[in-house]
Design a protein around this motif. Sequence first.
Motif, PDB file in Angstrom:
ATOM      1  N   LEU A  44       2.341   2.115   3.872  1.00  0.00           N
ATOM      2  CA  LEU A  44       1.581   1.757   5.068  1.00  0.00           C
ATOM      3  C   LEU A  44       1.804   0.301   5.473  1.00  0.00           C
ATOM      4  O   LEU A  44       2.009   0.001   6.644  1.00  0.00           O
ATOM      5  N   PHE A  45       1.758  -0.612   4.516  1.00  0.00           N
ATOM      6  CA  PHE A  45       2.079  -2.006   4.838  1.00  0.00           C
ATOM      7  C   PHE A  45       2.556  -2.699   3.566  1.00  0.00           C
ATOM      8  O   PHE A  45       2.285  -2.267   2.443  1.00  0.00           O
ATOM      9  N   THR A  46       3.281  -3.815   3.766  1.00  0.00           N
ATOM     10  CA  THR A  46       3.825  -4.609   2.664  1.00  0.00           C
ATOM     11  C   THR A  46       3.544  -6.076   2.932  1.00  0.00           C
ATOM     12  O   THR A  46       3.843  -6.582   4.019  1.00  0.00           O
ATOM     13  N   LEU A  47       2.967  -6.775   1.951  1.00  0.00           N
ATOM     14  CA  LEU A  47       2.723  -8.205   2.045  1.00  0.00           C
ATOM     15  C   LEU A  47       3.760  -8.928   1.194  1.00  0.00           C
ATOM     16  O   LEU A  47       3.842  -8.696  -0.018  1.00  0.00           O
ATOM     17  N   LEU A  76       0.880  -1.174   0.000  1.00  0.00           N
ATOM     18  CA  LEU A  76       0.000   0.000   0.000  1.00  0.00           C
ATOM     19  C   LEU A  76       0.909   1.213   0.000  1.00  0.00           C
ATOM     20  O   LEU A  76       1.409   1.647   1.031  1.00  0.00           O
ATOM     21  N   LYS A  77       1.138   1.744  -1.186  1.00  0.00           N
ATOM     22  CA  LYS A  77       2.158   2.777  -1.361  1.00  0.00           C
ATOM     23  C   LYS A  77       1.714   4.117  -0.805  1.00  0.00           C
ATOM     24  O   LYS A  77       2.471   4.785  -0.098  1.00  0.00           O
ATOM     25  N   THR A  78       0.519   4.531  -1.141  1.00  0.00           N
ATOM     26  CA  THR A  78       0.027   5.818  -0.658  1.00  0.00           C
ATOM     27  C   THR A  78      -1.428   5.702  -0.234  1.00  0.00           C
ATOM     28  O   THR A  78      -2.207   4.940  -0.814  1.00  0.00           O
ATOM     29  N   LEU A  79      -1.799   6.476   0.769  1.00  0.00           N
ATOM     30  CA  LEU A  79      -3.187   6.600   1.223  1.00  0.00           C
ATOM     31  C   LEU A  79      -3.391   8.039   1.663  1.00  0.00           C
ATOM     32  O   LEU A  79      -2.672   8.533   2.532  1.00  0.00           O
ATOM     33  N   SER A  80      -4.352   8.728   1.040  1.00  0.00           N
ATOM     34  CA  SER A  80      -4.581  10.141   1.329  1.00  0.00           C
ATOM     35  C   SER A  80      -6.061  10.398   1.591  1.00  0.00           C
ATOM     36  O   SER A  80      -6.933   9.841   0.910  1.00  0.00           O
ATOM     37  N   LEU A 130      10.559   3.987   4.411  1.00  0.00           N
ATOM     38  CA  LEU A 130       9.976   4.321   5.709  1.00  0.00           C
ATOM     39  C   LEU A 130       8.457   4.456   5.615  1.00  0.00           C
ATOM     40  O   LEU A 130       7.912   4.929   4.616  1.00  0.00           O
ATOM     41  N   ARG A 131       7.804   4.048   6.703  1.00  0.00           N
ATOM     42  CA  ARG A 131       6.372   4.284   6.837  1.00  0.00           C
ATOM     43  C   ARG A 131       6.194   5.701   7.358  1.00  0.00           C
ATOM     44  O   ARG A 131       6.686   6.057   8.429  1.00  0.00           O
ATOM     45  N   THR A 132       5.484   6.515   6.594  1.00  0.00           N
ATOM     46  CA  THR A 132       5.391   7.942   6.890  1.00  0.00           C
ATOM     47  C   THR A 132       3.941   8.367   7.042  1.00  0.00           C
ATOM     48  O   THR A 132       3.081   7.984   6.244  1.00  0.00           O
TER      49      THR A 132
END
Length: 984
Positions: free
Chosen positions: A953-956, A922-926, A973-975
């Motif tokens: 946000l997370f990586t599977l 999940l690369k970006t969430l806005s 980094l998770r930002t």
Amino acid sequence: MNAAPYLLMSSSEILKFESFFQQQISGTVRDQNGVPIPGVNVIVQGSSNGTMTNLDGEYTIVASVGDTLVFSYIGFKEFKVQVNDTFTGEVTLESSVDALEEVVINAGYYNTTQRERTGNIVKVSAAEIEIQPLTSPLLSLQGRMPGVELSQAGGVVGQAPTIRIRGRNSLRMQGDYPLIILDGVPLDASPINSVGEFGRSSGMDPLSTLNLTNIESIEILKDADATAIYGSRGANGVVLITTKRNIQTKVETAVQARIYIGVSQVSHKMDLMNTREYLSIRRQAFENDGVTPSETNAPELLLWDQNKDTDWQEVFMGHSSPITDINLSLSESNENTSFLIGGSYHTEGSVFPGDFNYQKATANLNLNHSSNDKKFKLQFTSNYGTDQNHLFSGTNFVNYARRLPPNAPAIYTEDGSLNWEGWTISDNPLAVLNQPVEIETNNLIANLQLNYEVLEGLSLRANFGYTHMTSQEVTRNLQESFNPDDWDWIELNSFHSDTKRNSWIIEPQVDFSKDFGQLELNMLGGATFQENTTTNLFLEGIGYSDDNLVGNLNAAEEIRVSTDRKITYRYAALFGRLGINWYKKYFLNLTGRRDGSSRFGPNRRFSEFWAVGGAWIFSEELFLSKLPFLSFGKLRASYGTTGSDQIPDYGFLDTYEVTAGPGGLFPTSPFNPNYSWEINKKLEAALQLGFLEDKINLEVAWYRNRSSNQLTGYPLPAMTGFTSVQANLPATIENKGWEFIVSIAPIQNKKFYWQTSVNFTVPENKLVKFENLEMSSYRQTYKIGEPLNIAMLYKFDGIDPETGRYRILDANGDGRYDFEDRIITQPLGRQYYGGIHNNFRCGNFNLEFLVQYIRQDGYSISQITTPPGLYGNTTRDVLNAWQQQGDPEDIQKLSQSVYSLLSYNEAMNSDLVVQDNSFLRLKTLSVGYRFPTGFLDHLGVRELNLFAHAQNLFTLTDYKGLDPETGNNIPPLRTFTAGLQLNL
């Protein structure tokens, strides 16, 4: 009229009855200016009866009273009229720019639209770029474009990312950089060399000084039609970065402020053993070897606290990194002049221990002016950025975090100083804090474009560009970074690097556009003159008497110069384009360029590159008018050649090195006057479809690129007196594949909007030709018919039940292991990749997210973890090490013997260590909220937006290391950030 008699008629009587009411209708179709429009489709709705207007816009059609005539033509709104006694046949169409026509595409030397483009150009807009809390504009493209591979070297800001457009084209890893152009000015995209930690990773990113909020769009040019006009610089694709011209075009004065704050953390940690598990493994290894532990070889068993359990990942990379970003801009415009001026400040910390930080400040100016008669136009852009980087790649911290025993001694003593007691195998991990790295980069990019319309349709242009970049780095090794026991003999030292890059470019051009009825011609011709100068100075200062003097070269006892060079690169070219647009349905694009580069031998310094591209919008044809679900359809194709001169300067010249004795020189490479261009032949075919009034859009592209005449060092026999010569190898690399883009907007109304897009790429890379490969030194690196990125490996043969050690197959049975036993050819890297982007808008709320997926094979964590049983922590998998026959054979018997280490090293070069390293991220969430206009009117504010953003946000993934993208480096980094945008 009574229908009963009509129903009782025979078929022939019905035809006679209907013909009585039919009439021949003639008329002219004009635009809003009264100009006749040829090529307009005219059909009787619900029937196959239709025609088309002639060159004078005239038409004739047979229809009955009550029929509905439909008039349609690209670029105009569809017009319907019912035939009655008062209809004269005269029709006026209103212009209409559809969604595809609205999307203007920057093709470099000219602009086109999404509808009319003949080449493969993909675009990312400012709305997708500025929401991401990044420093590199290239990283904002991850997962958003087909055919574009972007990967991070690590999660530390300032590190240069790797970008490849449609695969690897060169045998040289440094030969795949795309051409990057900012507002018409080419930029040197190669990483900046470093004498410190960054030099041991990917180098520093020269684009990190750009302000992402000031970027209007980024276009990627991929096929021959799009890139051939850049000639030798377009083989690896072209990245066009366009900065903003204005904040709001509808107002004379506008002020914008954009501010966000946030925090970053490491997104994933490894599953390592705790103290109890680790000590049990170590004791078992000693027991298996029949060796007694000692204070020297097993301090964790005999000296260190057996109950201490430290999470070193938390210690070395568990901190939170604060982020602050502030952007201010002002724009003003009148009838003839507009300008935009802005500035930004960005700072962020580090997830590592210590006082590390990164700061960046930028300033930008964009000025546009035109004369009263609009014949003369001027555009000036300037972007300046400076950053101060007090960070490093963190490789040492990562290694300590995953290898230090969990009961290792404390890092600090009670008085706060570094603890050196008990570290019998390694030095204090935080000694590196006393080896500070300071990097300062300044970057100026300026461009001036002049345009004068001599006659209607004929314009003279000139493009002037200038860049000036400096990067200074100092690494200081202070006394506290060494063990106090060594202070009597150590010498304090410092490392210095000074890099300067200057370039200028001048491009005079002439542009001619003319409409001949429904035939539109666009012609462009020009020349390019460019010069780049690069200087590198690497120094070492040795013998400082005090920490306070370290870094001041005047205080050093000795200064050693390791590199002092100046490189000048000159480039000249002639280029041209002919674009043909007929009836806005048939398009032909011809481009050509003749290049000359100072990097090649005098016999082959110039070369020609060309391309032809065509497109057919078949949905405008009359025979497809009965397909109401098809709103757009286009076929396009292109073929042409581009080149590459991405080689070291002066490579064709003979070179010498100083001999060991005084005053002597010996040759290291001979002169090669025929050193010439790499040639990339590009072929592409594509289909674009739009359905249901363009609510569903699909684009499928197939491409094949073949890069030949490979530039590299060619080994020579020792009898020649040289080790190698810079030459063109008879090798050909092929990249081909499929690219898919699907965009769907199922709901579009004022209350709710939903748009989703999917991009997907299936690439294939292979070496198709290499004459005499088996006789060259490259035979152990490449194989014909295989990708460039391959591993030649031993065949893993399980665990020897007698010794418990790894076993590999002796393929030729000669009793030894060498290259002939490496019978496994394992492709590494991506098999396919893509991204899914969704955008939801409900009222004033907006939600957006991007999911990135990569299917790839790579090395497992085994290659970089501690061998089973040796000193150093590792993953919990080692708890399942082999003990007896019948046990799993993934991990050999715990041991510290030399034989076990040899078998381990051999297995690490076998197919045992290759695994599926695919991941979904999940690369970006806005999330955003736009305040309503009524509320803002009371505040005197034009626009106010609140937003929150999450990155990585997370990586599977099944990869057990830190990250499948960065490998052993710190993961992305998770930002989390939140901020506001205010427009006045």
